[in-house]
Write a protein that holds these residues in place. Structure first.
Motif, PDB file in Angstrom:
ATOM      1  N   ARG A 114       0.830  -1.211   0.000  1.00 22.41           N
ATOM      2  CA  ARG A 114       0.000   0.000   0.000  1.00 22.41           C
ATOM      3  C   ARG A 114       0.860   1.255   0.000  1.00 22.41           C
ATOM      4  O   ARG A 114       0.584   2.221  -0.725  1.00 22.41           O
ATOM      5  CB  ARG A 114      -0.917   0.002   1.231  1.00 22.41           C
ATOM      6  N   LYS A 115       1.899   1.263   0.815  1.00 25.90           N
ATOM      7  CA  LYS A 115       2.773   2.427   0.926  1.00 25.90           C
ATOM      8  C   LYS A 115       3.471   2.737  -0.393  1.00 25.90           C
ATOM      9  O   LYS A 115       3.554   3.904  -0.813  1.00 25.90           O
ATOM     10  CB  LYS A 115       3.801   2.194   2.034  1.00 25.90           C
ATOM     11  N   ALA A 116       3.979   1.707  -1.040  1.00 23.81           N
ATOM     12  CA  ALA A 116       4.749   1.900  -2.274  1.00 23.81           C
ATOM     13  C   ALA A 116       3.863   1.990  -3.519  1.00 23.81           C
ATOM     14  O   ALA A 116       4.302   2.475  -4.558  1.00 23.81           O
ATOM     15  CB  ALA A 116       5.753   0.756  -2.438  1.00 23.81           C
ATOM     16  N   GLY A 117       2.614   1.514  -3.414  1.00 19.54           N
ATOM     17  CA  GLY A 117       1.770   1.474  -4.602  1.00 19.54           C
ATOM     18  C   GLY A 117       2.269   0.475  -5.622  1.00 19.54           C
ATOM     19  O   GLY A 117       2.100   0.660  -6.836  1.00 19.54           O
ATOM     20  N   LEU A 118       2.877  -0.602  -5.127  1.00 22.34           N
ATOM     21  CA  LEU A 118       3.471  -1.621  -5.989  1.00 22.34           C
ATOM     22  C   LEU A 118       3.095  -3.011  -5.500  1.00 22.34           C
ATOM     23  O   LEU A 118       2.769  -3.199  -4.332  1.00 22.34           O
ATOM     24  CB  LEU A 118       5.004  -1.499  -5.986  1.00 22.34           C
ATOM     25  N   PHE A 119       3.152  -3.987  -6.404  1.00 20.34           N
ATOM     26  CA  PHE A 119       2.978  -5.380  -6.010  1.00 20.34           C
ATOM     27  C   PHE A 119       3.813  -6.258  -6.929  1.00 20.34           C
ATOM     28  O   PHE A 119       4.422  -5.769  -7.893  1.00 20.34           O
ATOM     29  CB  PHE A 119       1.503  -5.788  -6.040  1.00 20.34           C
ATOM     30  N   VAL A 120       3.866  -7.547  -6.626  1.00 25.15           N
ATOM     31  CA  VAL A 120       4.754  -8.473  -7.341  1.00 25.15           C
ATOM     32  C   VAL A 120       3.932  -9.493  -8.126  1.00 25.15           C
ATOM     33  O   VAL A 120       2.957 -10.049  -7.616  1.00 25.15           O
ATOM     34  CB  VAL A 120       5.690  -9.205  -6.357  1.00 25.15           C
ATOM     35  N   VAL A 121       4.337  -9.722  -9.371  1.00 23.43           N
ATOM     36  CA  VAL A 121       3.736 -10.755 -10.209  1.00 23.43           C
ATOM     37  C   VAL A 121       4.839 -11.723 -10.616  1.00 23.43           C
ATOM     38  O   VAL A 121       5.894 -11.301 -11.095  1.00 23.43           O
ATOM     39  CB  VAL A 121       3.084 -10.157 -11.469  1.00 23.43           C
ATOM     40  N   GLU A 122       4.576 -13.004 -10.450  1.00 26.43           N
ATOM     41  CA  GLU A 122       5.588 -14.014 -10.751  1.00 26.43           C
ATOM     42  C   GLU A 122       5.069 -15.004 -11.779  1.00 26.43           C
ATOM     43  O   GLU A 122       3.934 -15.478 -11.674  1.00 26.43           O
ATOM     44  CB  GLU A 122       5.959 -14.752  -9.456  1.00 26.43           C
ATOM     45  N   GLY A 123       5.865 -15.280 -12.794  1.00 28.23           N
ATOM     46  CA  GLY A 123       5.486 -16.246 -13.813  1.00 28.23           C
ATOM     47  C   GLY A 123       5.103 -15.599 -15.133  1.00 28.23           C
ATOM     48  O   GLY A 123       4.510 -14.521 -15.169  1.00 28.23           O
ATOM     49  N   CYS A 124       5.439 -16.256 -16.240  1.00 32.82           N
ATOM     50  CA  CYS A 124       5.187 -15.712 -17.583  1.00 32.82           C
ATOM     51  C   CYS A 124       3.704 -15.533 -17.870  1.00 32.82           C
ATOM     52  O   CYS A 124       3.284 -14.501 -18.395  1.00 32.82           O
ATOM     53  CB  CYS A 124       5.802 -16.642 -18.632  1.00 32.82           C
ATOM     54  N   ARG A 125       2.905 -16.546 -17.535  1.00 36.87           N
ATOM     55  CA  ARG A 125       1.475 -16.482 -17.837  1.00 36.87           C
ATOM     56  C   ARG A 125       0.807 -15.357 -17.058  1.00 36.87           C
ATOM     57  O   ARG A 125       0.036 -14.563 -17.619  1.00 36.87           O
ATOM     58  CB  ARG A 125       0.822 -17.829 -17.496  1.00 36.87           C
ATOM     59  N   GLU A 126       1.103 -15.273 -15.765  1.00 38.51           N
ATOM     60  CA  GLU A 126       0.502 -14.248 -14.927  1.00 38.51           C
ATOM     61  C   GLU A 126       0.913 -12.847 -15.382  1.00 38.51           C
ATOM     62  O   GLU A 126       0.098 -11.931 -15.439  1.00 38.51           O
ATOM     63  CB  GLU A 126       0.891 -14.461 -13.460  1.00 38.51           C
ATOM     64  N   LEU A 127       2.197 -12.704 -15.737  1.00 37.13           N
ATOM     65  CA  LEU A 127       2.677 -11.399 -16.176  1.00 37.13           C
ATOM     66  C   LEU A 127       2.040 -10.994 -17.498  1.00 37.13           C
ATOM     67  O   LEU A 127       1.720  -9.821 -17.716  1.00 37.13           O
ATOM     68  CB  LEU A 127       4.202 -11.399 -16.290  1.00 37.13           C
TER      69      LEU A 127
END
Length: 252
Positions: A12-25
């Protein structure tokens, strides 16, 4: 990267999140999210017979890391050697673009990210217009939610709001509210879901709160023929969603 994966406050603070994997990305990019940076491990991708798609290189800053580093930042085992930091984007109810006879899933206070992710997969498969999470107990970009949804968090419009806001929205749009509950209910397959419909479900332990019971146009239930009185919320969602699909496919 690790902090973003482990701490919702950091996301929430950074306004960022992580996506892992080719399909998900790829689902993430297709949905128009902005990728901040990509981290990949060439040796892991080579072991899998994969390579970094050229489209990713132009989408963000790319950094090659060693296998040791990648295993530290990877959220899941058996990973594909590709993970990205993505800028958060939140939809509001007023952002939703609905079909003529919308089909919406509403979840009240469901807290397990794995369940939410599984519901999103079913919603995607059933062609639902949206998933609305009311009074959420987990954030939409929890890495386990993204993982369990297999990217459906990006392919299905998903909104977090209060129950009051959602009820007002559904009433204004003339969408029939069907609450899944045991008390004072009818069998789900005896209920018309061909019109605009919102299927509303709560937690397995406590069910829905009274605000939804009072707002409902009808109460529905799945017959339980064994000794238990409930199903996992993601299983229930799949059953009810595909009943709506069946009825609509048979529309005269």
């Amino acid at each position: 990267m690790v902090a973003l994966q482990q701490k919702s406050a950091e996301r929430r603070k950074a306004g960022l999140f992580v996506v892992e994997g080719c399909r998900e990305l790829q689902h993430c990019l297709d949905a128009g999210f902005e990728v901040d940076s990509i981290f990949y491990c060439q040796s892991i991708m080579q072991e899998r017979g994969d390579q970094l798609p050229e489209a990713y290189v132009g989408a963000a800053s790319c950094f090659e890391v060693s296998k040791t580093v990648y295993e530290k930042i990877a959220y899941r085992g058996g990973t594909e050697g590709l993970t990205a930091i993505v800028r958060s984007r939140f939809l509001k109810l007023t952002d939703l673009v609905l079909s003529e006879h919308p089909l919406i899933v509403v979840l009240e206070r469901v807290e397990k990210p794995g369940n939410l992710g599984a519901v999103l997969r079913s919603a995607d498969a059933a062609g639902a217009d949206a998933v609305v999470i009311c009074d959420p107990l987990t954030d939409l970009f929890n890495p386990n939610l993204i993982r369990s949804s297999v990217g459906a968090i990006f392919s299905v419009p998903c909104v977090a709001c209060s129950s009051e806001e959602c009820i007002t929205y559904l009433k204004e749009k003339g969408i029939c509210i069907l609450t899944a509950q045991l008390q004072d209910s009818h069998l789900y397959y005896d209920t018309d879901m061909r019109q605009g419909t919102a299927i509303v479900m709560g937690t397995e332990s406590t069910g829905l709160t009274d605000i939804w019971r009072r707002a409902a146009d009808a109460h529905i239930r799945i017959p339980m023929l064994g000794q238990l009185d409930s199903l996992n919320v993601s299983v229930s969602a799949a059953i009810l969603l595909f009943e709506a699909v069946r009825q609509r496919e048979c529309r005269v």
